[in-house]
Design an enzyme around this catalytic site. Structure first.
Site, PDB file in Angstrom:
ATOM      1  N   LYS A 238       0.833  -1.203   0.000  1.00  0.00           N
ATOM      2  CA  LYS A 238       0.000   0.000   0.000  1.00  0.00           C
ATOM      3  C   LYS A 238       0.867   1.252   0.000  1.00  0.00           C
ATOM      4  O   LYS A 238       2.040   1.201   0.386  1.00  0.00           O
ATOM      5  CB  LYS A 238      -0.875   0.018   1.271  1.00  0.00           C
ATOM      6  CG  LYS A 238      -2.009  -0.989   1.287  1.00  0.00           C
ATOM      7  CD  LYS A 238      -2.812  -0.872   2.578  1.00  0.00           C
ATOM      8  CE  LYS A 238      -3.927  -1.895   2.672  1.00  0.00           C
ATOM      9  NZ  LYS A 238      -5.029  -1.672   1.715  1.00  0.00           N
ATOM     10  N   ARG A 312     -10.508 -11.457   1.842  1.00  0.00           N
ATOM     11  CA  ARG A 312     -11.409 -12.481   1.279  1.00  0.00           C
ATOM     12  C   ARG A 312     -10.737 -13.843   1.277  1.00  0.00           C
ATOM     13  O   ARG A 312     -11.412 -14.874   1.324  1.00  0.00           O
ATOM     14  CB  ARG A 312     -11.872 -12.043  -0.118  1.00  0.00           C
ATOM     15  CG  ARG A 312     -10.799 -11.990  -1.159  1.00  0.00           C
ATOM     16  CD  ARG A 312     -11.210 -11.151  -2.373  1.00  0.00           C
ATOM     17  NE  ARG A 312     -11.168  -9.714  -2.088  1.00  0.00           N
ATOM     18  CZ  ARG A 312     -11.534  -8.771  -2.942  1.00  0.00           C
ATOM     19  NH1 ARG A 312     -12.009  -9.113  -4.134  1.00  0.00           N
ATOM     20  NH2 ARG A 312     -11.465  -7.500  -2.614  1.00  0.00           N
TER      21      ARG A 312
END
Ligand code: BES
Ligand code: ZN
Ligand code: ZN
Length: 461
Positions: A238, A312
């Site tokens: 990130k 996920r």
């Protein structure tokens, strides 16, 4: 944090009168001239969030006038505890049961401070529980929400996968629950390859916490929470700005624990299971790589298109395990996508379910409880965005549009047998201070979810 709501007071308490701007002019007409003058001098008009301390001639407080918006909600008077003088107060007037409990809870939550690392000697005024207030429930929510906030606010150097698992386990132990923790390479042996793959790059190994409260002939509910103690993004790292608050990426797990705590403390007749996949999404030589293909607990393969879509992945194994028992309801909570925040902002949690009846009920309760949740569709048309050439599923959809929906569709692949499933994509963080809600970690959706569970599943079969 001492619980600031007392059930009764032996000594005289100071009244707080709630007034709305709409009703203020009519009320003002009936007041004595000196009070009219005083309120005009301070330009007090009953505006929500404004307040006046009215003195007696001998220098004590006669009453507090507090401007509120109607209908009342949990935060209506949450501005007061930080501002009004120390003392013990009571609310004038009468309230519906839900209103009374919510006002008390908002007051209590306004006294929360994260003081683990920076001590505070601030003291807060007390409130006598208004009539009809369910003070045991308010206390339970107060403690649970403070716990969730503390867990989220604690930085990742102290809240790592082992410490989060410990927090969960020591609470579960105190409640005499059955606990099973699988960690490190044992996750591979026990067939949780995704949790292992995401967590293996960190110094502190990944954990799966499994807590059970058995209860015969009761509806079975399994709660699943994303517990990423820090999300660097992995090799798809990130930006500094995007990474900064990623200690909150275990907010789903924190919220699930808080919800479970209230369910257990209030003894709802539920057979409860809590599954927390807990990892740190770190960067290292053995980190998962883009386009690695990894099996899941379900047996299907996933191509890791983006190492930052790790939530996920760990949820897929936990959800598949939850689904294997086909409980009556699975709820998962996760700080899953930035896209959910683009869609609804930071304060409104997104929820997904195929159960229309349950969705309508949750929407209604969410409004009633002023605990905002909004449904988005599990739109089948986007499912093909998860297809990929060399594996059964990609974790990186072909389009970034509808990113919260495609993440939910990914999860749905792993929930097939369970009657109802609700997926909540949440922020779990306040970017700014608001009345009762300090900047930092936040409990989201759990008051509404608790009420849904109580109203829909809360009577033993
Ligand atoms: N933890 C983040 C999602 C997130 C970001 C929640 C900011 C709240 C605020 C998650 O693991 C993530 O990085 N998701 C990616 C998925 C994408 C790579 C498919 C995202 O949302 O950008
Ligand atoms: Zn991520
Ligand atoms: Zn994440």
């Amino acid at each position: 944090m001492p619980f600031p709501i007392i059930s009764a007071s032996k000594t005289k308490t100071i009244p707080i009168q709630l007034i709305s701007a709409d009703k203020f002019p009519a009320w003002l007409k009936k007041q004595p001239a000196d009070l009219k003058k005083w309120l005009a001098l301070h330009e007090f008009t009953g505006k929500a969030g404004s307040y006046m301390v009215l003195p007696t001639p001998n220098g004590t407080i006669d009453k507090i006038l507090a401007g509120v918006e109607l209908p009342l909600n949990i935060w209506s008077i949450a501005n007061l505890p930080a501002k009004i003088p120390m003392g013990t107060y009571h609310l004038e007037g009468s309230f519906k049961a839900e209103e009374a409990s919510n006002l008390a809870l908002g007051w209590a939550l306004a006294t929360y401070e994260f003081s683990k690392y920076k001590k505070s000697d601030k003291k807060f005024p007390q409130l006598v529980a208004p009539k009809n207030c369910d003070n045991a429930l308010v206390k339970s929510f107060f403690e649970a929400i403070c716990w969730a906030r503390d867990l989220i606010n604690t930085p990742a150097n102290d809240m790592n996968p082992a410490s989060l698992a410990n927090e969960a386990a020591s609470w579960a132990k105190s409640q005499k629950a059955k606990i099973n923790i699988i960690k490190g390479e044992a996750l591979l042996k026990e067939n949780y390859p995704m949790i292992y793959t995401v967590g293996k790059a960190a110094d502190i190994p990944p954990h799966l916490v499994d807590i059970r409260f058995s209860r015969k002939k009761a509806p079975k509910i399994t709660l699943v929470g994303k517990g990423v103690t820090f999300d660097t993004g992995g090799l798809d790292i990130k930006t500094a700005g995007g990474m900064k608050i990623m200690k909150k990426d275990m907010g789903g797990a924190a919220n699930v624990l808080a919800l479970a705590k209230v369910i257990v403390e209030t003894n709802l007749p539920i057979e409860l299971r809590v599954l927390l996949p807990i990892v740190e999404n770190a960067v290292s030589g053995n980190a998962m790589r883009p386009l690695d293909i990894v099996p899941t607990r379900k047996g299907i393969t996933v191509e890791i298109g983006n190492t930052d879509a790790e939530g996920r992945l760990i949820l897929s194994d936990a959800l598949f395990e939850a689904d294997s028992e086909a409980p009556d309801l699975i709820i998962d909570c996760a700080t899953l996508t930035g896209a959910a925040r683009v869609a609804l902002g930071t304060d409104v949690a997104v929820f997904f379910t195929d159960d229309n009846k349950l969705a309508a009920k949750l929407a209604e309760i969410s409004e009633r409880e002023s605990d905002p949740l909004w449904r988005l569709p599990l739109w089948k048309g986007y499912r093909s965005l998860l297809d990929t050439l060399n594996a059964d599923l990609s974790n990186d959809p072909d389009s970034s549009y509808g990113g919260s929906i495609t993440a939910a569709l990914f999860l749905k692949e792993f929930v097939r047998k369970t009657k109802s499933w609700i997926h909540v994509d949440m922020m779990a963080w306040n970017l700014q201070n608001k009345a009762g809600r300090p900047q930092g970690g936040e409990a989201v959706a759990i008051r509404a979810l608790y009420q849904l569970i109580k109203e829909n599943y809360g009577s033993a079969r």
